[in-house]
Design a protein around this motif. Structure first.
Motif, PDB file in Angstrom:
ATOM      1  N   PHE A   1       0.958  -0.485   0.148  1.00  0.00           N
ATOM      2  CA  PHE A   1      -0.054   0.114   0.166  1.00  0.00           C
ATOM      3  C   PHE A   1       0.795   1.292  -0.349  1.00  0.00           C
ATOM      4  CE2 PHE A   1      -2.070   3.132   3.208  1.00  0.00           C
ATOM      5  CZ  PHE A   1      -2.881   3.457   2.129  1.00  0.00           C
ATOM      6  N   ARG A   2       1.854   1.261   1.259  1.00  0.00           N
ATOM      7  CA  ARG A   2       1.990   2.239   0.731  1.00  0.00           C
ATOM      8  C   ARG A   2       3.201   3.012  -0.241  1.00  0.00           C
ATOM      9  NH1 ARG A   2       6.835   4.797   1.404  1.00  0.00           N
ATOM     10  NH2 ARG A   2       7.286   6.655   2.628  1.00  0.00           N
ATOM     11  N   ASN A   3       4.532   1.776  -0.352  1.00  0.00           N
ATOM     12  CA  ASN A   3       5.602   1.507  -2.382  1.00  0.00           C
ATOM     13  C   ASN A   3       4.007   2.317  -2.954  1.00  0.00           C
ATOM     14  OD1 ASN A   3       7.226   1.486  -0.883  1.00  0.00           O
ATOM     15  ND2 ASN A   3       7.504  -0.726  -1.138  1.00  0.00           N
ATOM     16  N   ALA A   4       3.224   1.160  -3.172  1.00  0.00           N
ATOM     17  CA  ALA A   4       2.273   2.191  -4.444  1.00  0.00           C
ATOM     18  C   ALA A   4       1.812   3.472  -4.143  1.00  0.00           C
ATOM     19  CB  ALA A   4       0.615   1.305  -4.068  1.00  0.00           C
ATOM     20  N   LEU A   5       1.671   4.039  -3.212  1.00  0.00           N
ATOM     21  CA  LEU A   5       1.376   5.455  -2.843  1.00  0.00           C
ATOM     22  C   LEU A   5       2.813   6.202  -3.155  1.00  0.00           C
ATOM     23  CD1 LEU A   5      -0.300   6.173   0.953  1.00  0.00           C
ATOM     24  CD2 LEU A   5      -1.500   6.185  -1.388  1.00  0.00           C
ATOM     25  N   VAL A   6       3.947   5.717  -2.865  1.00  0.00           N
ATOM     26  CA  VAL A   6       5.384   6.099  -3.870  1.00  0.00           C
ATOM     27  C   VAL A   6       4.898   6.263  -5.275  1.00  0.00           C
ATOM     28  CG1 VAL A   6       7.554   5.969  -3.344  1.00  0.00           C
ATOM     29  CG2 VAL A   6       6.292   5.731  -1.491  1.00  0.00           C
TER      30      VAL A   6
ATOM     31  N   TYR B   1      -4.832   1.110  -7.785  1.00  0.00           N
ATOM     32  CA  TYR B   1      -6.120   0.772  -8.236  1.00  0.00           C
ATOM     33  C   TYR B   1      -6.114  -0.345  -7.385  1.00  0.00           C
ATOM     34  CZ  TYR B   1     -10.172  -0.753 -11.122  1.00  0.00           C
ATOM     35  OH  TYR B   1     -10.935  -1.726 -11.483  1.00  0.00           O
ATOM     36  N   LYS B   2      -5.346  -1.995  -8.001  1.00  0.00           N
ATOM     37  CA  LYS B   2      -5.528  -2.795  -7.758  1.00  0.00           C
ATOM     38  C   LYS B   2      -5.134  -3.408  -6.459  1.00  0.00           C
ATOM     39  CE  LYS B   2      -2.152  -4.669 -11.248  1.00  0.00           C
ATOM     40  NZ  LYS B   2      -0.740  -5.292 -11.907  1.00  0.00           N
ATOM     41  N   PHE B   3      -4.670  -2.668  -5.407  1.00  0.00           N
ATOM     42  CA  PHE B   3      -5.142  -1.968  -4.013  1.00  0.00           C
ATOM     43  C   PHE B   3      -6.415  -2.157  -3.596  1.00  0.00           C
ATOM     44  CE2 PHE B   3      -4.629  -0.831   0.203  1.00  0.00           C
ATOM     45  CZ  PHE B   3      -4.121  -1.327   0.869  1.00  0.00           C
ATOM     46  N   PHE B   4      -6.477  -1.382  -4.437  1.00  0.00           N
ATOM     47  CA  PHE B   4      -8.255  -0.892  -3.504  1.00  0.00           C
ATOM     48  C   PHE B   4      -9.076  -1.183  -4.533  1.00  0.00           C
ATOM     49  CE2 PHE B   4      -6.482   3.327  -2.121  1.00  0.00           C
ATOM     50  CZ  PHE B   4      -6.907   3.362  -0.963  1.00  0.00           C
ATOM     51  N   SER B   5      -9.496  -2.483  -5.213  1.00  0.00           N
ATOM     52  CA  SER B   5      -9.963  -3.488  -5.923  1.00  0.00           C
ATOM     53  C   SER B   5     -10.234  -4.045  -5.591  1.00  0.00           C
ATOM     54  CB  SER B   5      -9.270  -3.544  -7.362  1.00  0.00           C
ATOM     55  OG  SER B   5     -10.410  -4.089  -8.148  1.00  0.00           O
TER      56      SER B   5
END
Length: 287
Positions: free
Chosen positions: A235-240, A259-263
């Motif tokens: 999650f954090r690295n996706a934000l990065v 997007y994948k995380f929230f999906s």
């Protein structure tokens, strides 16, 4: 026929008590412990034991916080593990807030969550910044960027930027939007407020809490909250990755990972959340 007192009692407020659902409590604790891994923190064995007692209904959230606080208060400073203390205290406070259904959508709530989570803790910043926006600029070497940093918001613009982001979100109409549009929008809003990085430390955990509370408030359905337990680092690295660009190397902001995380969170899709995919190669970014 109801008496006057019976009718009157129907209009009284009811006191909200702690849930007795052990499975739900287990989820909250899993999320709380999982989110500590964002900063490479793990709870103590004593905290895990207290959490188990809470799940089984033997101790309330307040009991757990009182006991874990007393545990560290009694320890001599030289024997304290500050990383474990932070993980333990923040975890029980996360659980308390996740279980509470109340919510107000504004950036002041975002700020207050930070204060509640980290109040009284040594998290590497002055106590005056706990629950207050930073008045200095920051950078952070990111392994997924081969040491480069996200361009965080200038401290002079924090309040105005958050005010803009929250006002834009308040004006967004979720009605008649497709599931894909909702997921993309939630991911973008999350990315935007995280990029501001209004606090000196603890931004990702505060953002994760706020977004979970917000999604619950919106009534978008049951979240697969276990995603945060096992994928908080993703999650954090996706934000990065959603907030980094180096045009000279052909690297641009990429929301696909978020997007994948929230999906997976919102509609329980089965995207593989592979952290290795988030890393850019050394020859892709100028340091």
């Amino acid at each position: 026929m109801q008496s006057y007192n019976e009718k009157y009692d129907e209009f009284k407020y009811e006191i909200i008590t702690e849930t007795e659902d052990g499975k739900l409590k287990q989820i909250y604790w899993n999320i709380a412990f999982g989110l500590q891994e964002v900063d490479n923190l793990k709870p103590s064995e004593y905290m895990i034991d207290l959490a188990i007692e809470n799940i089984h209904g033997k101790k309330s959230y307040n009991d757990v916080e009182s006991e874990i606080s007393a545990y560290y208060d009694k320890k001599p400073e030289i024997n304290k593990n500050l990383n474990e203390q932070e993980a333990d205290i923040v975890s029980v406070r996360l659980v308390q807030l996740l279980s509470d259904k109340s919510f107000r959508f504004d950036y002041n709530t975002y700020r207050i969550y930070h204060k509640y989570l980290f109040d009284g803790l040594d998290i590497g910043i002055s106590k005056k910044y706990i629950g207050n926006f930073r008045d200095y600029n920051i950078s952070k070497s990111e392994p997924v960027l081969n040491g480069a940093t996200v361009a965080y918001t200038n401290h002079l613009l924090i309040k105005d930027t958050l005010e803009y982001d929250f006002n834009e979100e308040k004006c967004y109409d979720y009605l008649n939007k497709s599931t894909d549009e909702i997921i993309s929008h939630i991911a973008t809003f999350t990315s935007n407020i995280w990029q501001v990085h209004p606090f000196g430390e603890g931004n990702t955990r505060t953002t994760a809490l706020f977004i979970q509370k917000y999604i619950q408030y919106l009534g978008l359905g049951e979240m697969n909250n276990e995603i945060f337990k096992d994928n908080s680092r993703y999650f954090r690295n996706a934000l990065v990755r959603a907030n980094f660009r180096d045009i000279s190397k052909g690297v641009y902001e990429d929301n696909n990972y978020l997007y994948k995380f929230f999906s997976n969170l919102l509609i329980e899709t089965n995207y593989e959340l592979n952290e290795e995919e988030l890393f850019i190669t050394k020859n892709e970014v100028s340091l």
